[in-house]
Motif scaffolding. Structure first.
Motif, PDB file in Angstrom:
ATOM      1  N   LYS A  57      46.595  11.828  13.726  1.00  0.00           N
ATOM      2  CA  LYS A  57      45.647  11.649  12.622  1.00  0.00           C
ATOM      3  C   LYS A  57      46.377  11.419  11.305  1.00  0.00           C
ATOM      4  O   LYS A  57      46.031  10.520  10.525  1.00  0.00           O
ATOM      5  N   LEU A  58      47.413  12.231  11.039  1.00  0.00           N
ATOM      6  CA  LEU A  58      48.175  12.063   9.804  1.00  0.00           C
ATOM      7  C   LEU A  58      48.871  10.703   9.763  1.00  0.00           C
ATOM      8  O   LEU A  58      48.853  10.007   8.740  1.00  0.00           O
ATOM      9  N   ALA A  59      49.491  10.322  10.893  1.00  0.00           N
ATOM     10  CA  ALA A  59      50.214   9.050  10.943  1.00  0.00           C
ATOM     11  C   ALA A  59      49.248   7.870  10.831  1.00  0.00           C
ATOM     12  O   ALA A  59      49.555   6.871  10.179  1.00  0.00           O
ATOM     13  N   TYR A  60      48.082   7.992  11.453  1.00  0.00           N
ATOM     14  CA  TYR A  60      47.099   6.892  11.415  1.00  0.00           C
ATOM     15  C   TYR A  60      46.608   6.663   9.984  1.00  0.00           C
ATOM     16  O   TYR A  60      46.549   5.519   9.517  1.00  0.00           O
ATOM     17  N   ASP A  61      46.249   7.743   9.289  1.00  0.00           N
ATOM     18  CA  ASP A  61      45.765   7.606   7.911  1.00  0.00           C
ATOM     19  C   ASP A  61      46.846   7.032   6.998  1.00  0.00           C
ATOM     20  O   ASP A  61      46.546   6.294   6.046  1.00  0.00           O
ATOM     21  N   PHE A  62      48.111   7.368   7.285  1.00  0.00           N
ATOM     22  CA  PHE A  62      49.208   6.868   6.456  1.00  0.00           C
ATOM     23  C   PHE A  62      49.499   5.394   6.725  1.00  0.00           C
ATOM     24  O   PHE A  62      49.742   4.619   5.795  1.00  0.00           O
ATOM     25  N   MET A  63      49.467   4.984   7.996  1.00  0.00           N
ATOM     26  CA  MET A  63      49.866   3.634   8.354  1.00  0.00           C
ATOM     27  C   MET A  63      48.731   2.611   8.284  1.00  0.00           C
ATOM     28  O   MET A  63      49.002   1.399   8.217  1.00  0.00           O
ATOM     29  N   LYS A  64      47.492   3.036   8.319  1.00  0.00           N
ATOM     30  CA  LYS A  64      46.378   2.086   8.358  1.00  0.00           C
ATOM     31  C   LYS A  64      46.410   1.081   7.204  1.00  0.00           C
ATOM     32  O   LYS A  64      46.258  -0.132   7.426  1.00  0.00           O
ATOM     33  N   PRO A  65      46.589   1.508   5.936  1.00  0.00           N
ATOM     34  CA  PRO A  65      46.641   0.511   4.847  1.00  0.00           C
ATOM     35  C   PRO A  65      47.782  -0.490   5.015  1.00  0.00           C
ATOM     36  O   PRO A  65      47.624  -1.669   4.687  1.00  0.00           O
ATOM     37  N   LYS A  66      48.929  -0.030   5.513  1.00  0.00           N
ATOM     38  CA  LYS A  66      50.063  -0.930   5.720  1.00  0.00           C
ATOM     39  C   LYS A  66      49.721  -1.979   6.789  1.00  0.00           C
ATOM     40  O   LYS A  66      50.011  -3.168   6.624  1.00  0.00           O
ATOM     41  N   ILE A  67      49.131  -1.535   7.891  1.00  0.00           N
ATOM     42  CA  ILE A  67      48.795  -2.453   8.978  1.00  0.00           C
ATOM     43  C   ILE A  67      47.764  -3.482   8.517  1.00  0.00           C
ATOM     44  O   ILE A  67      47.860  -4.667   8.851  1.00  0.00           O
ATOM     45  N   GLU A  68      46.772  -3.044   7.730  1.00  0.00           N
ATOM     46  CA  GLU A  68      45.764  -3.977   7.221  1.00  0.00           C
ATOM     47  C   GLU A  68      46.400  -5.007   6.283  1.00  0.00           C
ATOM     48  O   GLU A  68      46.036  -6.189   6.298  1.00  0.00           O
ATOM     49  N   GLU A  69      47.357  -4.561   5.470  1.00  0.00           N
ATOM     50  CA  GLU A  69      48.041  -5.495   4.564  1.00  0.00           C
ATOM     51  C   GLU A  69      48.890  -6.484   5.345  1.00  0.00           C
ATOM     52  O   GLU A  69      48.929  -7.679   5.020  1.00  0.00           O
ATOM     53  N   TRP A  70      49.585  -6.013   6.392  1.00  0.00           N
ATOM     54  CA  TRP A  70      50.368  -6.913   7.234  1.00  0.00           C
ATOM     55  C   TRP A  70      49.474  -7.978   7.871  1.00  0.00           C
ATOM     56  O   TRP A  70      49.880  -9.126   8.027  1.00  0.00           O
TER      57      TRP A  70
END
Length: 563
Positions: free
Chosen positions: A43-56
């Motif tokens: 959950k912590l990793a998903y919330d942290f990485m989601k904006p990066k993945i959407e930007e990629w």
């Protein structure tokens, strides 16, 4: 509501301690605490990485350039510069050389060199390197999972991880941190899709016979990745439909974490609620190798090529489309006409040999409307954007394979090219960090899986006497002390070797002129052969070992066998 047998067993299973779990077969252990830990980390990793993945994903749309308005044009700046840098780094082969740490390891090191060259084809390292380099240059850091070993071909299996399916510890500075492990990733993983046949053939999964497809998952990495990449292709949103039968696949989370004081790889299915894999790693380092392109100290992400070019490509596209609209407006001009002279608007419709009657003098009845054309400032802004992108990535037009508009002398062209190569050589040296870790891990996999007096591997060697086949056993490739690994760019290595060759050749001439027969010409000739790029086999053919060297080799062999 009544619980199913499976759900009931999950709830009522007695909780065992981590110490008790050690003596229980993996598929029979109680993983309730581990599942709880992984879910919180996920959950912590998903919330942290989601904006990066959407930007990629947005940058992939710009890179592929298929999601644009069909009436508009797109600028390929990001694609052009990314491919220019990628082509330079990919074509500059990084060479590996093993060096023994003890006397007598020379032959074993050469066997490792030959085995590494032979394995590159079996591992499809040319494809692996391209995908690894592509991820590093586009996402800033490429990841390679390297922990599997194929016992059929006796070859390690590297696998490039898709960064858009990867979640990680937000505090990590790199996969394994520094030499003390500081800044290392505490946890991280990816979601993959596997069929039951794939799980069965892998031999590391359990409790997968009755898996259920948990359907749409809002936090599924593979589902979202599929949607984003489909949209980047300009195909819109396509819902993923599963299949029945043996090809039915299931979402499996591969998660690296620390549990019970050990680093482990755990596989979870059915919405991350059921453990189907549990592998304890035999190292205090993660079996993942990260490759950055423009790293920043104390930072995971560093800088990528899209970081440097995205804004400039968007600005160029806006101006190009505005300019195109202006050109279209010029091809479809507007006119002003005097309504006092021309009473009927239909009289202005074009026809051949048509006469239009006007009141009074016809001059001044119709005049074209004056519109603005593309101004010189637009070209000035274009040049600024282009130059800024080229400077940031060290990819001038000449490096891109495009003839510059400005007339330049041959000396200027050579100087620009050499300075660009200097910048690229920095990235090649940085790639060398991960390449060295790659071959260290490759050696460790052989050391772990290649069995003494059981395994034997035949490799092809192109030597002084043509193509030869050599059978290797464990004693031929495994040293008492692990070897050093040297990595160097082929271009840089050839240049250094040529400089050393010229210096040593001139020095040998001076020594012979002054010392005569007292000089060790045999050593000098062998050294010249090595600097000329000859292999040990070729040098030994030219200069067979003498009596002293044969005795020394025999003594070293006895020492290796504790005699």
């Amino acid at each position: 509501m009544a619980k199913t047998k499976k759900e009931d067993s999950k709830v009522e299973a007695p909780k065992e301690t981590k110490e008790e779990n050690k003596n229980t077969p993996p598929k029979e252990r109680d993983y309730s605490e581990l599942i709880k830990q992984v879910k919180s980390e996920y959950k912590l990793a998903y919330d942290f990485m989601k904006p990066k993945i959407e930007e990629w994903a947005l940058r992939l749309k710009l890179y592929n350039n298929q999601k644009r308005d069909k009436e508009a044009i797109g600028d390929p700046l990001m694609f052009t510069l990314h491919q220019t840098v990628l082509a330079s780094l990919y074509s500059d082969q990084l060479m590996v050389e093993f060096e023994g740490r003890e006397e007598g390891d020379e032959d074993t090191a050469e066997s490792l060199d030959n085995l590494a060259k032979y394995d590159e084809d079996d591992m499809e390292k040319d494809i692996v390197d391209y995908e690894w380099d592509w991820d590093a240059s586009f996402f800033g850091r490429g990841l390679l999972l390297f922990m599997e070993y194929d016992r059929k071909t006796y070859t390690p299996i590297p696998e490039v991880i898709d960064p858009m399916t990867w979640l990680r510890d937000e505090n990590a500075k790199s996969i394994n941190g520094d030499r003390r492990g500081r800044g290392a990733m505490r946890y991280g993983g990816r979601e993959i899709r596997l069929t039951e046949n794939e799980m069965r053939s892998a031999g590391v999964y359990f409790n997968f016979d009755d898996l259920k497809d948990n359907g749409k998952d809002a936090e599924s990495l593979t589902d979202r990745n599929s949607e984003l990449r489909t949209e980047a292709q300009g195909l819109g949103s396509i819902s993923r439909k599963g299949v029945d039968g043996e090809n039915k696949d299931f979402k499996v989370l591969e998660w690296f974490t620390t549990y019970g004081g050990k680093k482990v790889l755990v596989g979870l299915a059915e919405g991350r609620s059921q453990v189907i894999r549990y592998t304890e790693l035999d190292s205090n380092r993660w079996p993942i190798i990260d490759r950055p392109i423009y790293p920043m100290a104390h930072d995971w992400d560093g800088v990528s090529i899209p970081d440097l070019t995205e804004d400039k490509q968007r600005a160029r596209s806006v101006m190009q489309n505005l300019g195109m609209k202006g050109v279209k407006a010029g091809l479809h001009p507007m006119y002003l006409y005097n309504t006092n002279k021309i009473k009927n608007r239909a009289d202005l419709n074009f026809e051949f040999n048509k006469f239009v009657g006007v009141d009074g003098e016809p001059s001044g009845a119709v005049a074209p409307m004056q519109t603005k054309t593309v101004q010189a400032e637009v070209k000035w802004i274009f040049d600024i954007l282009d130059t800024a992108a080229q400077r940031a990535t060290s990819s001038p037009e000449i490096q891109q394979g495009v003839q510059s508009d400005d007339k330049r002398t041959l000396g200027e062209i050579q100087l620009v090219s050499s300075k660009a190569d200097t910048r690229y050589s920095l990235s090649a040296k940085i790639f060398g960090w991960s390449e060295k870790r790659f071959w260290r891990q490759w050696y460790k996999l052989y050391k772990k899986h290649f069995k003494d007096k059981i395994d034997e591997k035949s490799i092809r060697i192109n030597g002084a006497m043509g193509t030869q086949w050599r059978k290797l056993t464990r004693e031929n490739i495994i040293m008492v002390t692990d070897p050093d690994v040297a990595i160097e760019s082929k271009i840089i290595s050839d240049q250094k070797r040529l400089i050393k060759l010229n210096i040593f050749r001139a020095y040998v001439k001076d020594v012979i002129a002054t010392s005569g027969n007292s000089a060790n010409l045999r050593f000098a000739l062998k050294k010249l052969g090595k600097l000329s790029g000859l292999t040990k086999d070729e040098i030994d053919r030219l200069l067979p070992p003498n009596t002293d060297e044969l005795i020394s080799q025999e003594e070293n062999g006895r020492l290796d066998n504790n005699k």
